[in-house]
Write a protein that holds these residues in place. Structure first.
Motif, short mmCIF file in Angstrom:
data_model
loop_
_atom_site.label_atom_id
_atom_site.label_comp_id
_atom_site.label_asym_id
_atom_site.label_seq_id
_atom_site.Cartn_x
_atom_site.Cartn_y
_atom_site.Cartn_z
N MET A 1 94.63 -27.64 46.34
CA MET A 1 95.30 -26.50 45.72
C MET A 1 94.28 -25.39 45.48
O MET A 1 93.23 -25.62 44.89
N PRO A 2 94.55 -24.16 45.96
CA PRO A 2 93.57 -23.09 45.77
C PRO A 2 93.47 -22.67 44.31
O PRO A 2 94.38 -22.87 43.52
N THR A 3 92.35 -22.06 43.97
CA THR A 3 92.13 -21.59 42.61
C THR A 3 91.58 -20.16 42.64
O THR A 3 91.09 -19.69 43.67
N PHE A 4 91.67 -19.49 41.50
CA PHE A 4 91.03 -18.20 41.31
C PHE A 4 90.44 -18.19 39.91
O PHE A 4 90.80 -19.01 39.06
N THR A 5 89.55 -17.25 39.65
CA THR A 5 88.89 -17.18 38.36
C THR A 5 89.33 -15.93 37.62
O THR A 5 89.30 -14.82 38.19
N THR A 6 89.75 -16.09 36.38
CA THR A 6 90.19 -14.95 35.58
C THR A 6 88.98 -14.18 35.07
O THR A 6 87.83 -14.62 35.21
N HIS A 7 89.25 -13.06 34.44
CA HIS A 7 88.16 -12.21 33.98
C HIS A 7 87.34 -12.86 32.88
O HIS A 7 86.19 -12.45 32.64
N ASP A 8 87.89 -13.87 32.20
CA ASP A 8 87.12 -14.57 31.15
C ASP A 8 86.47 -15.84 31.68
O ASP A 8 86.02 -16.68 30.91
N GLY A 9 86.44 -15.98 33.01
CA GLY A 9 85.72 -17.10 33.62
C GLY A 9 86.50 -18.38 33.74
O GLY A 9 85.93 -19.41 34.13
N VAL A 10 87.81 -18.39 33.45
CA VAL A 10 88.63 -19.60 33.55
C VAL A 10 89.18 -19.74 34.97
O VAL A 10 89.71 -18.77 35.54
N ALA A 11 89.03 -20.93 35.56
CA ALA A 11 89.58 -21.21 36.88
C ALA A 11 91.03 -21.65 36.74
O ALA A 11 91.34 -22.55 35.95
N ARG A 12 91.91 -21.03 37.49
CA ARG A 12 93.34 -21.38 37.45
C ARG A 12 93.83 -21.68 38.85
O ARG A 12 93.41 -21.04 39.82
N ALA A 13 94.72 -22.66 38.93
CA ALA A 13 95.27 -23.07 40.22
C ALA A 13 96.57 -22.35 40.50
O ALA A 13 97.31 -21.98 39.59
N TYR A 14 96.84 -22.15 41.78
CA TYR A 14 98.12 -21.61 42.21
C TYR A 14 98.50 -22.30 43.51
O TYR A 14 97.70 -23.03 44.11
N ARG A 15 99.73 -22.11 43.93
CA ARG A 15 100.18 -22.73 45.16
C ARG A 15 100.67 -21.66 46.13
O ARG A 15 101.16 -20.61 45.72
N VAL A 16 100.53 -21.97 47.41
CA VAL A 16 101.02 -21.08 48.46
C VAL A 16 101.93 -21.88 49.36
O VAL A 16 101.60 -22.99 49.78
N ARG A 17 103.09 -21.31 49.63
CA ARG A 17 104.02 -21.96 50.55
C ARG A 17 104.48 -20.94 51.58
O ARG A 17 104.87 -19.83 51.24
N GLY A 18 104.44 -21.33 52.84
CA GLY A 18 104.91 -20.47 53.91
C GLY A 18 103.81 -19.63 54.51
O GLY A 18 102.81 -19.31 53.86
#
Length: 385
Positions: A1-18
Motif C-alpha cells: 500500500m503506498p504512503t505519503f508524508t504529511t507536513h508534520d512528518g506523519v506517514a499515511r497510507a492510501y489506496r489506488v484502484r484502476g
C-alpha cells in the motif's frame, strides 16, 4: 500500500484502484467503509476503468477527523496542481473543509450523501462554506449502484450532457461548432458514445456531431424495457428533444436497427441515413441460443441481450415490410465475409430501400472501429448533409 508524508512528518497510507487514462479522482471516504474499497463505496468501482481512484479515509485510526492539511499533502504527493475531489458520506465534511481552505487547488468537487438522509453539510451550508470556490460542485445522493457512478462520470467529463426522453435520462456527447450541419451517431449493442472517438473528431471539423448513449448503455439510465422498437422510439425522442429533425443519422448494428425502424415510421426526422452492418430483420436460422451472462461488471445492462436476441430470432414482419417506406437517402455499409451478419441479407436490405446504395468495406462487423479512415471516406462520399 503506498504512503505519503504529511507536513508534520506523519506517514499515511492510501489506496489506488484502476489505471484509467483520466486524471486521478481523490476519494475521501467515510471511516466506516471498507478501506480496501475503491474509495469506499463499491458502486464507484466502475469509475476505475476511466481514471485512477485514490482512496483516503477521512478519519485516523482513533476516529478523529483528519485536518485539511493531510489532503493538501496528498495532492502534493500525487503531483497534481489541482485535484478532482470526491467526499463520500462523512468524507464530505473533510472535502468541504479542504475546498474552503484551498479553493485554488480544487478542479471539481463531488459530495455524496445517503439517499433521503440529507447531506452531512446541507447544500446551503456547504455553499456558504465554499464561498471562494469557483470550481464546479455536484451534490449527489447515494442510491442505485450504477446510477451514482454514471452521475459522477458525467459530471467529471465536461463533454457529457444529458437530456430526458420520456422520463429516461440519456447522456450524449457533442463536438463541432454550433450551427454546423447536425450528425447523430448511434452505437451498437454493449457499446456507448465513446466508440465513435476518431469518427466524431473527424466529422466535427465541419459538422455539429451528437453521439448518444441509448438507455441501458454508457452513462444513460438503465430503466429496463429494451428492444429495437424501444430504442427506435427513444432515438426519435432524442432527435425531437434537441431539435435535430432532418439530421444525418449514422448508426451501427443494434443502433442501426433502431435508426432503420425510425426512418420507416417518421421519415421527416431523418435527413440522410447511414446503416453500418444493420440487422436485416430476417428471422435467424438457426435461432440464437439463450446467452449466458459473463461474470464481473458490465458497461451495459445485460437485460438488453436477451431482449434483442429474442427480436432477432423472431422479428416483427412489419419491420422488414416497412423498408420501402424509408425516404431518406441511405447508405448501407457492409463489413464483408469476416462479419457475422449475412452479407446477402444486407444487399437485400439495400435493394428494398428506394434510395439506397450498398458499400462493402472488408473490416468485419465493426467497420468504423477497424477501418475508420475507409469508413469516413465512404460516408463523406455519400454526403452527410
Amino acid at each position: 500500500m503506498p504512503t505519503f508524508t504529511t507536513h508534520d512528518g506523519v506517514a499515511r497510507a492510501y489506496r489506488v484502484r484502476g489505471e484509467g487514462p483520466g486524471r486521478p479522482l481523490v476519494c475521501l471516504t467515510d471511516e466506516t467503509e471498507d478501506p480496501g474499497g475503491p474509495g469506499g463505496p463499491e458502486e464507484l468501482a466502475r469509475l476505475a476503468g476511466q481514471r485512477p481512484l485514490v482512496s483516503l479515509p477521512a478519519r485516523d485510526a482513533h476516529g478523529r477527523a483528519l485536518p485539511a492539511g493531510v489532503v493538501e499533502a496528498l495532492r502534493v504527493h500525487l503531483g497534481q496542481e489541482r485535484i478532482d475531489l470526491l467526499g463520500h458520506l462523512a468524507g464530505g465534511e473533510l472535502a468541504v473543509r479542504y475546498a474552503a481552505v484551498h479553493p485554488d487547488r480544487v478542479r471539481s468537487l463531488v459530495l455524496v450523501t445517503p439517499a433521503g438522509a440529507g447531506p452531512a453539510h446541507s447544500p446551503e451550508r456547504a455553499r456558504r462554506t465554499l464561498g471562494a470556490l469557483t470550481a464546479p460542485v455536484a451534490f449527489l445522493e447515494r442510491g442505485p449502484e450504477d446510477a451514482l457512478a454514471r452521475d459522477i462520470a458525467a459530471f467529471l467529463d465536461p463533454a457529457v450532457r444529458t437530456v430526458a426522453v420520456d422520463g429516461v435520462r440519456l447522456a450524449y456527447r457533442v463536438a463541432g461548432a454550433e450551427g454546423g450541419r447536425p450528425v447523430v451517431l448511434v452505437h451498437g449493442r454493449g457499446e456507448s458514445a465513446t466508440t465513435w472517438g476518431p469518427v466524431m473528431e473527424d466529422l466535427a471539423a465541419d459538422h455539429r456531431v451528437y453521439a448518444v448513449d441509448l438507455r441501458g448503455h454508457g452513462l444513460s439510465d438503465r430503466p429496463g424495457g429494451y428492444g429495437f422498437d424501444v430504442f427506435r422510439d427513444e432515438l426519435g425522442g432524442f432527435l425531437r428533444a434537441l431539435g435535430l429533425s432532418g439530421a444525418t443519422v449514422v448508426a451501427h448494428s443494434m443502433g442501426a436497427g433502431a435508426a432503420c425502424l425510425l426512418a420507416q415510421r417518421e421519415p421527416g426526422l431523418v435527413g440522410r441515413l447511414v446503416l453500418e452492418e444493420p440487422p436485416s430483420f430476417v428471422p435467424l436460422d438457426p435461432p440464437r441460443p439463450v446467452a449466458e451472462r459473463p461474470g464481473g461488471r458490465l458497461a451495459f445492462d445485460w437485460e438488453i441481450v436477451p431482449a434483442t436476441d429474442a427480436q432477432l430470432n423472431a422479428p416483427d414482419p412489419a419491420w422488414r415490410a416497412g423498408l420501402p417506406a424509408i425516404t431518406a437517402p441511405t447508405l448501407v455499409l457492409a463489413g464483408g465475409p469476416a462479419s457475422h451478419v449475412p452479407q446477402d441479407q444486407l444487399a437485400g436490405l439495400a435493394e428494398a430501400v428506394p434510395d439506397a446504395r450498398l458499400v462493402t468495406i472488408e473490416a468485419g462487423h465493426l467497420v468504423h472501429g477497424t477501418r475508420p479512415a475507409a469508413f469516413l471516406a465512404a460516408i463523406r462520399e455519400f454526403g452527410t448533409g
